[in-house]
Design a protein around this motif. Structure first.
Motif, PDB file in Angstrom:
ATOM      1  N   LYS A  50     -44.937   7.046   9.932  1.00  0.00           N
ATOM      2  CA  LYS A  50     -43.930   6.517   9.615  1.00  0.00           C
ATOM      3  C   LYS A  50     -44.264   4.865   9.487  1.00  0.00           C
TER       4      LYS A  50
ATOM      5  N   THR B  16     -38.180   2.155   4.990  1.00  0.00           N
ATOM      6  CA  THR B  16     -37.293   2.000   3.599  1.00  0.00           C
ATOM      7  C   THR B  16     -38.426   2.670   2.430  1.00  0.00           C
ATOM      8  N   GLN B  17     -37.987   2.849   1.309  1.00  0.00           N
ATOM      9  CA  GLN B  17     -38.685   3.215   0.394  1.00  0.00           C
ATOM     10  C   GLN B  17     -39.821   2.169   0.101  1.00  0.00           C
TER      11      GLN B  17
ATOM     12  N   HIS C 131     -42.524  10.915   3.446  1.00  0.00           N
ATOM     13  CA  HIS C 131     -41.365  10.262   4.173  1.00  0.00           C
ATOM     14  C   HIS C 131     -40.747   9.307   3.074  1.00  0.00           C
TER      15      HIS C 131
ATOM     16  N   ASP D 151     -38.746  11.949   1.215  1.00  0.00           N
ATOM     17  CA  ASP D 151     -37.673  12.326   2.216  1.00  0.00           C
ATOM     18  C   ASP D 151     -36.335  11.340   2.133  1.00  0.00           C
ATOM     19  N   ASP D 152     -36.810   9.933   2.009  1.00  0.00           N
ATOM     20  CA  ASP D 152     -35.592   8.853   1.950  1.00  0.00           C
ATOM     21  C   ASP D 152     -34.890   8.866   0.751  1.00  0.00           C
TER      22      ASP D 152
ATOM     23  N   LYS E 208     -34.485  11.821  -1.268  1.00  0.00           N
ATOM     24  CA  LYS E 208     -33.864  12.899  -0.957  1.00  0.00           C
ATOM     25  C   LYS E 208     -32.593  12.475  -0.243  1.00  0.00           C
ATOM     26  N   ALA E 209     -32.707  11.900   0.830  1.00  0.00           N
ATOM     27  CA  ALA E 209     -31.419  11.573   1.637  1.00  0.00           C
ATOM     28  C   ALA E 209     -30.525  10.643   1.159  1.00  0.00           C
ATOM     29  N   LYS E 210     -31.057   9.984  -0.218  1.00  0.00           N
ATOM     30  CA  LYS E 210     -30.072   9.219  -0.875  1.00  0.00           C
ATOM     31  C   LYS E 210     -29.652   9.840  -1.993  1.00  0.00           C
ATOM     32  N   ASP E 211     -29.635  11.316  -1.893  1.00  0.00           N
ATOM     33  CA  ASP E 211     -29.106  12.096  -3.153  1.00  0.00           C
ATOM     34  C   ASP E 211     -30.261  11.854  -4.274  1.00  0.00           C
ATOM     35  N   ASN E 212     -31.357  11.602  -3.863  1.00  0.00           N
ATOM     36  CA  ASN E 212     -32.520  11.582  -5.015  1.00  0.00           C
ATOM     37  C   ASN E 212     -32.036  10.096  -5.887  1.00  0.00           C
TER      38      ASN E 212
END
Length: 336
Positions: free
Chosen positions: A99, A104-105, A128, A131-132, A134-138
């Motif tokens: 991490k 952030t991206q 990671h 994952d970020d 995807k956590a933002k709805d792709n």
């Protein structure tokens, strides 16, 4: 190399200025206006992460330019500076599970794109990043700094499908969202206009601004796969490495190099993939195709191994690599 010679003294002074102000390898001092990842969406990338990443990148570029101009002692010096900054970056900003500070991206893009992470942490950091998203709805969250590295880094880390998803999104924030609102040029802001808020600040809201259009480099360099061999610049040795992905059934690209027109077209149809390549006169090309067994590739109706002007070089995992001379080629294979 003439442009390097012309500006070498100035570039050296700049690097000395940074190093004198930041001897511990972290760019904490004398950062100027320090705009950071400008106009990102709900993602505040730490500015010390960004600055230090670019400090390391500068050092790596200086080393490459030194080698290109025969400055071998200075190349060694800048290699050492890069390793010094890389070590400081990892100590200050990177955890044992890959991490990076800020999460952030763009934080992950800096670490991955600038080769700042140990080999063992690269796949963890890439995950990671995914994952970020995807956590933002792709969806993406990058601003001016991160956006140009986003899709190339995803493709290069084995996440080509995620890159295509971002390209083809049409909900906010995305390139497709602005197209849905009638855009025919690239906006300065992801939220230059939204249905719920209308227009952004009229004091800074261009609707014809390069900024977020840096995805175009990925379209040429990865989707179509046209680039130049870094060891033979100026497209004397061309690289053709297309990356088809979900959501597109074809891509056509041309680039008018100093040696002539380069063409890379591909399409998938009825379980087959076709790659049309044109290499201009007096150049050569490395052609890398996403095929796990080179024996399944044909060129102009015959085995690529028997085609004039085509030489098999190696199998790189799921990609078959050939060397070709100038001319036009049609490679076909079973679609993946």
């Amino acid at each position: 190399t003439e442009i390097i010679e012309r500006h070498w003294a100035a570039m050296t002074r700049w690097m000395n200025y940074l190093t004198d102000a930041n001897p511990n390898g972290l760019w904490m001092n004398k950062r100027g206006n320090d705009f950071g990842d400008w106009l990102s969406i709900k993602a505040d990338t730490p500015k010390d992460v960004l600055a230090t990443g670019y400090y390391a990148y500068d050092a790596s570029l200086m080393a490459r330019m030194a080698r290109a101009t025969g400055r071998l002692e200075e190349a060694t010096k800048y290699d050492a500076l890069f390793e010094h900054i890389k070590s400081a970056f990892n100590t200050a900003f990177v955890t044992s599970d890959g991490k990076i500070k800020g999460g952030t991206q763009t934080s992950y893009l800096v670490g991955l794109r600038f080769n700042l992470l140990p080999a063992a942490l690269r796949p963890l950091a890439a995950q990671h990043l995914v994952d970020d998203i995807k956590a933002k709805d792709n969806h993406l969250s990058t601003g001016f700094v991160g956006v140009g590295y986003l899709c190339p880094t995803l493709s290069d880390t084995g996440n080509n499908d995620v890159a295509y998803k971002l390209l083809l999104n049409d909900t906010f924030p995305s390139w497709g969202f602005s197209i849905r609102q009638g855009a025919t040029t690239i906006w300065e802001r992801w939220d230059g206009w939204t249905p719920d808020k209308g227009f952004q600040d009229v004091g800074m809201n261009s609707f014809n601004h390069y900024s977020l259009g840096s995805v175009g480099e990925w379209l040429y360099g990865h989707v179509a796969g046209i680039s130049t061999d870094p060891n033979s610049p100026g497209y004397k040795r061309i690289i053709i490495a297309p990356h088809p992905g979900p959501g597109l059934t074809f891509a056509n690209a041309t680039y008018d190099s100093v040696h002539g027109r380069i063409v890379s077209n591909w399409k998938t149809e009825a379980g087959r993939a076709t790659y049309d390549v044109t290499v201009p006169a007096n150049t050569t090309a490395t052609v890398s195709l996403p095929v796990s067994d080179a024996k399944n590739i044909q060129e102009n109706g015959r085995s690529a191994f028997q085609s004039p002007g085509v030489t098999f070089v190696r199998q790189e995992g799921a990609r078959a690599v050939f060397s070709v001379g100038s001319g036009t080629y049609k490679f076909t294979t079973s679609a993946k």
